[in-house]
Design a protein around this motif. Structure first.
Motif, short mmCIF file in Angstrom:
data_model
loop_
_atom_site.label_atom_id
_atom_site.label_comp_id
_atom_site.label_asym_id
_atom_site.label_seq_id
_atom_site.Cartn_x
_atom_site.Cartn_y
_atom_site.Cartn_z
N GLY A 13 0.79 -1.22 0.00
CA GLY A 13 0.00 0.00 0.00
C GLY A 13 0.82 1.28 0.00
O GLY A 13 0.28 2.35 -0.19
N ASP A 91 -5.20 6.63 1.43
CA ASP A 91 -6.30 5.68 1.58
C ASP A 91 -5.85 4.24 1.30
O ASP A 91 -6.24 3.32 2.00
N ARG A 94 -3.84 3.06 4.20
CA ARG A 94 -4.72 2.81 5.34
C ARG A 94 -5.46 1.49 5.18
O ARG A 94 -5.59 0.71 6.13
N ARG A 95 -5.95 1.22 3.96
CA ARG A 95 -6.63 -0.06 3.71
C ARG A 95 -5.68 -1.24 3.91
O ARG A 95 -6.04 -2.26 4.49
N ARG A 98 -4.99 -1.72 7.58
CA ARG A 98 -6.16 -2.30 8.25
C ARG A 98 -6.26 -3.80 7.95
O ARG A 98 -6.54 -4.61 8.84
N ALA A 99 -6.03 -4.17 6.69
CA ALA A 99 -6.07 -5.59 6.32
C ALA A 99 -4.97 -6.36 7.05
O ALA A 99 -5.20 -7.48 7.52
#
Length: 111
Positions: A13, A91, A94-95, A98-99
């Protein structure tokens, strides 16, 4: 995730841009839009005075804001695109974070 691992481009990411870049781009775009409003307000105030017409400050400010809204979309398009790319990068990171956190909470090793 530690601060050092957030800035590494090899992390999932991460594309090399961060929240600092996003803040800088948003600040630059906001300042450019404000400067455009100020320039337009000054033009609306003082150009008619050359012809003997007085325009109130509030009216000039309102017209400057109304004119600057669509004009800034065209004039500052590269800045706006840069802000959008920075938002997308933050974003995506962040995704991915989070994953990764959810996988670690489930007990999976994602490394």
């Amino acid at each position: 995730m530690s601060e050092a691992s957030q800035n590494r481009p090899d992390q999932p990411g991460n594309t090399g841009t961060g929240k600092g870049t996003l803040a800088r781009d948003v600040a630059l775009y906001s300042l450019a839009r404000l400067a455009l409003v100020l320039v337009l307000a000054v033009v609306i105030l003082y150009v008619p005075r050359l012809f003997g017409v007085e325009i109130p400050l509030l009216v000039a400010a309102l017209f400057a804001v109304l004119i600057a809204l669509p004009l800034s979309l065209v004039v500052f398009a590269p800045l706006r695109r840069r802000v959008n790319e920075s938002i997308a990068s933050v974003d995506a990171r962040r995704r991915a974070d989070r994953a990764d956190l959810q996988a670690r909470l489930r007990g999976e090793d994602r490394r």
